[in-house]
Write an enzyme that holds these catalytic residues in place. Structure first.
Site, PDB file in Angstrom:
ATOM      1  N   HIS A 133       0.845  -1.187   0.000  1.00  0.00           N
ATOM      2  CA  HIS A 133       0.000   0.000   0.000  1.00  0.00           C
ATOM      3  C   HIS A 133       0.883   1.240   0.000  1.00  0.00           C
ATOM      4  CE1 HIS A 133      -3.922  -1.860   0.384  1.00  0.00           C
ATOM      5  NE2 HIS A 133      -3.425  -2.698   1.275  1.00  0.00           N
ATOM      6  N   ASP A 163       0.331   6.656  -3.954  1.00  0.00           N
ATOM      7  CA  ASP A 163      -0.772   6.149  -4.777  1.00  0.00           C
ATOM      8  C   ASP A 163      -1.118   7.093  -5.921  1.00  0.00           C
ATOM      9  OD1 ASP A 163      -1.094   3.807  -3.419  1.00  0.00           O
ATOM     10  OD2 ASP A 163      -2.991   4.335  -2.464  1.00  0.00           O
TER      11      ASP A 163
END
Length: 402
Positions: A133, A163
């Site tokens: 992540h 991200d």
């Protein structure tokens, strides 16, 4: 001004995934590309559907790529596309027979395709096949150790940096570069490899270089250091400097101070001191001086002075000098629409206008456009029935005529 968005006519196939891939597709869709998202079909009426708010201007087809007839549909879509966005770990699409060599190889069926692959860790090395992540990628990039927080540990800016910036936005940039290059090479596509660790490092070139190159390129923005010493929160831009920080007011709201240049720091300091009661400075027996702005030994005392000063009054009191807005306040100030708009602004062309139906604009039901997309690639009624019989379309979807 042109009424046709710059990417009008560009066809994009985006495999549904988590935030980075959909954001890359959103950037392209905002500027006029026809983005088709491939979703997993619903197999049961009670299946939970994850809502993707990054679906603006996109269409969706729901098809099962684990079924041969479903894979054939996807292959036909990609053979007509300019861009493919692959958000999966290495090897997933290859194992489905949808890898780059199928379209771009010697016998490839779509030599003009820009095949964009977006993963978390670098494609080579010990982490290449691991899931992760934003925070994992941020840590491996080396950038997390530069971010402010508390003295004992850094914190992170939601999942924006790895991200969305290092992942989705860098992927969109790579696609744009490849599309531009294609227009100059006779129409040949190529693979665009993006990973969020490398993308985050590239975005962070300035602080990363500054963190270890100060001895070669002295700068007031970075503290002196040796190879074994961390200088986190001792620099100008990482919450170390008292003149580049966020302060809490008496009502718990915040004020931002960002005045690196001495001429702006002078203005800030004059207004700040004038706004304080005379007894505040008298009690301290000391106040910051303009000429001491970059004297690092003074920074702790300066920061304490500003902290206590801002806490003397509520945020409204300070609003004429500084302006820090909550998301709600920023929305009210900037627009009648709460959603961020496409950016940057171009002088001659514009992005796709937003729909007046906000729910339609931002949310996309999986399979919502299955029927029209199947028709576009030449799949007729009988073939649709066969796809449904195979289970490639899941349960009969809304909007799909059989």
């Amino acid at each position: 001004m042109s009424t046709r968005p710059p990417l009008h006519g560009i066809k994009v196939v985006e495999f549904g995934g988590l935030a980075p891939g959909p954001f890359a597709g959103l950037v392209l869709a905002d500027w006029g590309a026809d983005v088709i998202r491939i979703d997993r079909p619903i197999s049961h009426p009670n299946d939970k559907v994850t809502e993707d708010v990054l679906a603006r201007h996109k269409r969706s087809i729901a098809v099962d790529t684990k079924i041969p007839s479903g894979r054939a549909v996807v292959k036909r879509l990609v053979e007509r596309a300019d861009v493919l966005i692959d958000p999966f770990r290495p090897g997933v699409l290859e194992r489905l027979g949808l890898g780059p060599e199928v379209f771009l190889g010697e016998k490839g069926t779509n030599k003009k395709l820009i095949y964009a692959r977006l993963i978390g860790f670098p494609r080579t090395g010990q982490y290449s096949n691991l899931a992760g992540h934003d925070l994992n990628y941020l840590a491996l990039s080396g950038v997390l150790s530069l971010l402010p927080g508390s003295p004992s540990r850094p914190t992170f800016p939601l999942n924006i940096l790895a991200d969305f910036a290092g992942g989705g936005l860098m992927c969109a940039l790579g696609i744009m570069i490849a599309l531009f290059e294609r227009s100059n090479n006779g129409g040949l596509g190529q693979v665009v490899d993006n990973d969020m660790v490398s993308g985050t490092r590239y975005l962070s070139t300035f602080p990363l270089l500054g963190s270890f190159a100060h001895s070669l390129i002295p700068s007031p923005l970075f503290a002196d250091r040796d190879a074994t010493t961390s200088t986190r929160m001792q620099n100008t831009l990482d919450d170390g400097a008292p003149f580049y920080a966020v302060y809490t007011c008496a009502d718990g709201k915040w004020m931002s101070v960002a005045c690196i240049e001495p001429k702006f720091y002078k203005i800030f300091l004059e207004k700040f001191l004038d706004a304080l009661p005379s007894e505040f400075v008298q009690q301290k027996g000391w106040c910051p001086k303009v000429e001491e702005q970059f004297v690092r030994t003074k920074w702790p005392a300066m920061k304490q002075f500003f902290e206590e000063g801002f806490k003397s009054f509520d945020r409204h009191y300070w609003a004429e000098v500084f302006n820090v807005l909550s998301p709600r306040e920023a929305y009210l100030l900037a627009s009648t629409d709460a959603a961020p708009k496409a950016h940057p602004n171009l002088s001659r062309t514009t992005p796709v206008p937003l729909s007046t139906n906000s729910s339609h604009t931002y949310l996309l039901r999986p399979g919502e456009h299955t029927d029209e997309i199947l028709e576009e690639i030449g799949i007729g009624k009988e073939e649709k029935k066969n796809l449904a019989k195979d289970g490639a379309l899941g349960i009969v979807q809304l909007g799909t005529k059989l």
